[in-house]
Design a protein around this motif. Structure first.
Motif, PDB file in Angstrom:
ATOM      1  N   ALA A 263      35.023 -17.799 -10.517  1.00  0.00           N
ATOM      2  CA  ALA A 263      34.647 -16.545 -11.192  1.00  0.00           C
ATOM      3  C   ALA A 263      35.167 -15.357 -10.405  1.00  0.00           C
ATOM      4  CB  ALA A 263      33.137 -16.463 -11.332  1.00  0.00           C
ATOM      5  N   GLY A 264      35.804 -14.434 -11.092  1.00  0.00           N
ATOM      6  CA  GLY A 264      36.395 -13.268 -10.462  1.00  0.00           C
ATOM      7  C   GLY A 264      37.825 -13.468 -10.032  1.00  0.00           C
ATOM      8  N   ASN A 265      38.296 -14.710 -10.012  1.00  0.00           N
ATOM      9  CA  ASN A 265      39.681 -15.004  -9.638  1.00  0.00           C
ATOM     10  C   ASN A 265      40.506 -15.534 -10.810  1.00  0.00           C
ATOM     11  OD1 ASN A 265      39.632 -14.377  -6.820  1.00  0.00           O
ATOM     12  ND2 ASN A 265      38.394 -16.203  -6.501  1.00  0.00           N
ATOM     13  N   GLU A 266      39.968 -15.454 -12.015  1.00  0.00           N
ATOM     14  CA  GLU A 266      40.682 -16.023 -13.153  1.00  0.00           C
ATOM     15  C   GLU A 266      42.061 -15.404 -13.344  1.00  0.00           C
ATOM     16  OE1 GLU A 266      36.714 -14.743 -15.007  1.00  0.00           O
ATOM     17  OE2 GLU A 266      37.671 -14.481 -13.040  1.00  0.00           O
ATOM     18  N   PHE A 267      42.179 -14.119 -13.069  1.00  0.00           N
ATOM     19  CA  PHE A 267      43.406 -13.398 -13.397  1.00  0.00           C
ATOM     20  C   PHE A 267      44.185 -13.068 -12.128  1.00  0.00           C
ATOM     21  CE2 PHE A 267      40.181 -12.498 -16.652  1.00  0.00           C
ATOM     22  CZ  PHE A 267      40.767 -13.190 -17.697  1.00  0.00           C
ATOM     23  N   THR A 268      44.436 -14.106 -11.340  1.00  0.00           N
ATOM     24  CA  THR A 268      45.199 -13.935 -10.098  1.00  0.00           C
ATOM     25  C   THR A 268      46.353 -14.926 -10.069  1.00  0.00           C
ATOM     26  OG1 THR A 268      43.645 -15.372  -8.896  1.00  0.00           O
ATOM     27  CG2 THR A 268      43.213 -13.010  -8.841  1.00  0.00           C
ATOM     28  N   SER A 269      46.114 -16.118  -9.533  1.00  0.00           N
ATOM     29  CA  SER A 269      47.195 -17.073  -9.286  1.00  0.00           C
ATOM     30  C   SER A 269      47.880 -17.550 -10.560  1.00  0.00           C
ATOM     31  CB  SER A 269      46.660 -18.278  -8.506  1.00  0.00           C
ATOM     32  OG  SER A 269      45.647 -18.943  -9.233  1.00  0.00           O
ATOM     33  N   VAL A 270      47.185 -17.497 -11.707  1.00  0.00           N
ATOM     34  CA  VAL A 270      47.796 -17.975 -12.947  1.00  0.00           C
ATOM     35  C   VAL A 270      49.051 -17.192 -13.308  1.00  0.00           C
ATOM     36  CG1 VAL A 270      45.711 -18.992 -13.929  1.00  0.00           C
ATOM     37  CG2 VAL A 270      46.145 -16.550 -14.246  1.00  0.00           C
ATOM     38  N   TYR A 271      49.166 -15.951 -12.843  1.00  0.00           N
ATOM     39  CA  TYR A 271      50.338 -15.142 -13.146  1.00  0.00           C
ATOM     40  C   TYR A 271      51.519 -15.477 -12.247  1.00  0.00           C
ATOM     41  CZ  TYR A 271      47.086 -12.266 -15.827  1.00  0.00           C
ATOM     42  OH  TYR A 271      46.152 -11.836 -16.729  1.00  0.00           O
ATOM     43  N   TYR A 272      51.261 -15.633 -10.955  1.00  0.00           N
ATOM     44  CA  TYR A 272      52.392 -15.803 -10.050  1.00  0.00           C
ATOM     45  C   TYR A 272      52.672 -17.248  -9.683  1.00  0.00           C
ATOM     46  CZ  TYR A 272      48.477 -15.233  -6.677  1.00  0.00           C
ATOM     47  OH  TYR A 272      47.285 -15.332  -5.996  1.00  0.00           O
ATOM     48  N   ARG A 273      51.669 -18.154  -9.773  1.00  0.00           N
ATOM     49  CA  ARG A 273      51.931 -19.563  -9.523  1.00  0.00           C
ATOM     50  C   ARG A 273      52.007 -20.389 -10.800  1.00  0.00           C
ATOM     51  NH1 ARG A 273      48.006 -20.462  -5.775  1.00  0.00           N
ATOM     52  NH2 ARG A 273      47.361 -22.404  -6.763  1.00  0.00           N
ATOM     53  N   GLY A 274      51.438 -19.874 -11.887  1.00  0.00           N
ATOM     54  CA  GLY A 274      51.479 -20.604 -13.141  1.00  0.00           C
ATOM     55  C   GLY A 274      52.882 -20.932 -13.610  1.00  0.00           C
ATOM     56  N   PRO A 275      53.820 -19.977 -13.596  1.00  0.00           N
ATOM     57  CA  PRO A 275      55.189 -20.307 -14.014  1.00  0.00           C
ATOM     58  C   PRO A 275      55.848 -21.352 -13.117  1.00  0.00           C
ATOM     59  CG  PRO A 275      54.844 -17.934 -14.039  1.00  0.00           C
ATOM     60  CD  PRO A 275      53.645 -18.528 -13.368  1.00  0.00           C
ATOM     61  N   LEU A 276      55.544 -21.336 -11.840  1.00  0.00           N
ATOM     62  CA  LEU A 276      56.104 -22.342 -10.944  1.00  0.00           C
ATOM     63  C   LEU A 276      55.601 -23.733 -11.319  1.00  0.00           C
ATOM     64  CD1 LEU A 276      55.681 -20.487  -7.522  1.00  0.00           C
ATOM     65  CD2 LEU A 276      57.722 -20.578  -8.970  1.00  0.00           C
TER      66      LEU A 276
ATOM     67  N   CYS B 235      44.377 -21.095 -17.087  1.00  0.00           N
ATOM     68  CA  CYS B 235      45.793 -21.398 -16.910  1.00  0.00           C
ATOM     69  C   CYS B 235      46.467 -21.726 -18.238  1.00  0.00           C
ATOM     70  CB  CYS B 235      45.974 -22.537 -15.902  1.00  0.00           C
ATOM     71  SG  CYS B 235      47.691 -22.983 -15.548  1.00  0.00           S
ATOM     72  N   LEU B 236      45.733 -22.346 -19.160  1.00  0.00           N
ATOM     73  CA  LEU B 236      46.324 -22.634 -20.464  1.00  0.00           C
ATOM     74  C   LEU B 236      46.834 -21.360 -21.125  1.00  0.00           C
ATOM     75  CD1 LEU B 236      44.124 -25.276 -22.345  1.00  0.00           C
ATOM     76  CD2 LEU B 236      46.486 -25.517 -21.570  1.00  0.00           C
ATOM     77  N   ASN B 237      46.096 -20.280 -20.975  1.00  0.00           N
ATOM     78  CA  ASN B 237      46.519 -18.996 -21.538  1.00  0.00           C
ATOM     79  C   ASN B 237      47.647 -18.378 -20.738  1.00  0.00           C
ATOM     80  OD1 ASN B 237      44.229 -19.470 -23.061  1.00  0.00           O
ATOM     81  ND2 ASN B 237      43.255 -17.519 -22.621  1.00  0.00           N
ATOM     82  N   GLU B 238      47.358 -18.119 -19.468  1.00  0.00           N
ATOM     83  CA  GLU B 238      48.235 -17.258 -18.673  1.00  0.00           C
ATOM     84  C   GLU B 238      49.449 -17.985 -18.099  1.00  0.00           C
ATOM     85  OE1 GLU B 238      47.925 -14.237 -18.960  1.00  0.00           O
ATOM     86  OE2 GLU B 238      45.850 -13.991 -19.623  1.00  0.00           O
ATOM     87  N   CYS B 239      49.321 -19.267 -17.776  1.00  0.00           N
ATOM     88  CA  CYS B 239      50.474 -19.976 -17.228  1.00  0.00           C
ATOM     89  C   CYS B 239      51.584 -20.052 -18.265  1.00  0.00           C
ATOM     90  CB  CYS B 239      50.069 -21.358 -16.738  1.00  0.00           C
ATOM     91  SG  CYS B 239      48.952 -21.337 -15.313  1.00  0.00           S
ATOM     92  N   PHE B 240      51.229 -20.353 -19.523  1.00  0.00           N
ATOM     93  CA  PHE B 240      52.254 -20.430 -20.558  1.00  0.00           C
ATOM     94  C   PHE B 240      52.820 -19.058 -20.909  1.00  0.00           C
ATOM     95  CE2 PHE B 240      50.874 -24.788 -21.345  1.00  0.00           C
ATOM     96  CZ  PHE B 240      52.092 -25.387 -21.601  1.00  0.00           C
TER      97      PHE B 240
END
Length: 467
Positions: free
Chosen positions: A381-394, A331-336
């Motif tokens: 594992a395997g879910n790293e690149f999912t919710s961080v894109y669409y819930r991270g900004p929220l 999340c540190l990477n993708e949320c920001f």
């Protein structure tokens, strides 16, 4: 990394099943570096017993035959006595290995392990050099490392892994090192990589190009791209060189890339001075489903748009300079990166009402259990690149409204500067942000980062989001 639109829209709900308990392992050999560093998701990534300090990679690549001949020198410092240690490598056949210029025994094992046994054991705390010679067909990994381009060229990209497909290394975010590439190709081809271009020489029918990254880099953030590129050379007001390359069918992205100086200025105002000595972009025309923040010069897929460039350049601060400690911290990477591209740029550059956008997104998905199924912190594992894109900004927008703009922007800038060129975790971030707030944020963070249901209204609508 930014996924293509249709991939981002899909809500990934499958969770990884728990594995059956394994038989007890024998006690580790105290004089052999471990074959992995125990990342919760990728326990065999990286290796113990040493710290890499520099990679010097020399390759010769023939695009028609895909033949790659390589020689990589790794400069490192031992952290324990070593009679054997591992490198991570899944590329072509290894021909010879030497340690401190003396022949060393080696064998390949596991998914990507190259075990090296030096002629003389290594003493703790001393520098040493490993040289690996290898040659063979560089296999097409289709976006998970070495990837063939439509023109016949190739490039390296993939997250969390890619470097092992073309050079041996300590493949972990925990061991950053400086990097140099020297690539020889047929004269009609161009080569682009990280950092500064220090050589571009044609002798007869062969071209040799060198690139050097003087700030430390994580393995998956290194790259090489070989194609019949056209270039765009720009420069920031402070003199930072911006070198961008366009594959034959990627010229339509040139207008977007011309805004790179503006994008860097915008992000620098948010997160502090740009952390590297150069920037740019590599626009490929292969049909990959992601763009990737390769350090100083991201790899861009054909569907790239302006938000994608903002996203990947944000990663130069969040992901490249400040890297995850474990992949559970993604999340540190993708949320920001997602918040910067999807909220801050539209708000500050296009006068969008992002509070209204936030409320509309919450209304749309508050009752959708799939949307909340994968937690932002430790998604699995395997879910790293999912919710961080669409819930991270929220999450970050709610945190911003909880803290107020002055506290939020000063805190994230200070946190980033305090971990520059190193690593950080989500627990580090939570602790730091709490130190800036008189309000106990434990329940706020738990609701947003750890739960798999929508946060209570008091955390969904803090500050100016109320009403």
């Amino acid at each position: 990394m930014r996924l293509s639109g249709w991939m981002c829209a899909a809500v990934v709900g499958a969770l990884v099943s728990a594995a059956a308990p394994a038989a007890a392992d024998p006690p580790p050999d105290p004089f052999t570096g471990s074959s992995g560093l125990g990342d919760p998701y990728y326990p065999e990534d990286g290796n113990g017993g040493y710290d890499a300090t520099h990679y010097d990679v020399t390759i010769d690549y023939d695009p028609p035959s895909h033949q790659l001949t390589g020689k990589t020198r790794i400069d490192a410092v031992s952290t324990q006595a070593l009679r054997a240690f591992n490198l991570d490598f899944a590329g072509p056949e290894v021909r010879t290995v030497s340690v401190n210029n003396m022949p060393a025994a080696f064998n390949r094992n596991g998914e990507h392990e190259l075990t090296v046994t030096p002629m003389l054991p290594l003493l703790p705390g001393l520098p040493f050099t490993v040289t690996v010679d290898y040659a063979g067909i560089a296999a097409n990994t289709e976006g998970n490392g070495w990837t063939y381009a439509p023109s016949g060229g190739a490039f390296a990209a993939g997250e969390p892994h890619s470097a092992t497909s073309w050079f041996p290394l300590n493949d972990t975010p925990l061991d950053k090192a400086t990097f140099a590439l020297h690539a020889t190709v047929p004269a009609e081809w161009e080569v682009v990589s990280n950092g500064l271009r220090t050589q571009d020489a044609v002798q007869g029918e062969r071209r040799t190009v060198s690139w050097e990254a003087h700030q430390p880099v994580v393995g998956y953030l290194t790259t090489i791209a070989i194609d019949k590129f056209n270039f765009l050379d720009q420069q920031r007001a402070n003199g930072t060189p911006l070198i961008s390359a366009f594959a034959p069918q990627a010229e339509r992205n040139r207008e977007t890339e011309q805004r790179l100086p503006e994008i860097l200025d915008f992000l620098e105002n948010l997160y502090g001075p740009y952390p590297f000595e150069s920037s740019g972009g590599i626009y490929v025309d292969a049909d990959i489903m992601f763009s990737l923040e390769t350090q100083t010069r991201p790899i861009y897929a054909p569907w790239t748009d302006l938000p994608t460039v903002v996203h990947e350049i944000t990663h130069q601060w969040w992901g490249d300079s400040v890297s995850v400690r474990h992949w559970s911290d993604v999340c540190l990477n993708e949320c920001f990166a997602s918040y910067s591209a999807d909220y801050l740029w539209p708000e500050q550059k296009e006068s969008k009402d992002v509070d209204a956008e936030y409320r509309e997104t919450i209304r749309k998905y508050q009752g959708n259990s799939d949307f909340w199924q994968v937690p932002l912190e430790n998604p699995g594992a395997g879910n790293e690149f999912t919710s961080v894109y669409y819930r991270g900004p929220l999450f970050l927008h709610a945190l911003r409204r909880q803290l107020g703009d002055d506290v939020f922007f000063a805190a994230v800038r200070e946190f980033n500067a305090g971990h520059a060129y190193g690593n950080a975790s989500m627990p580090d971030f939570r602790t730091f942000i709490q130190s800036k707030s008189p309000t106990n944020l434990t329940d706020f963070f738990d609701a947003w980062l750890n739960q798999t249901t929508p946060p209570p209204d008091e955390y969904l609508y803090p500050g100016s989001l109320r009403g």
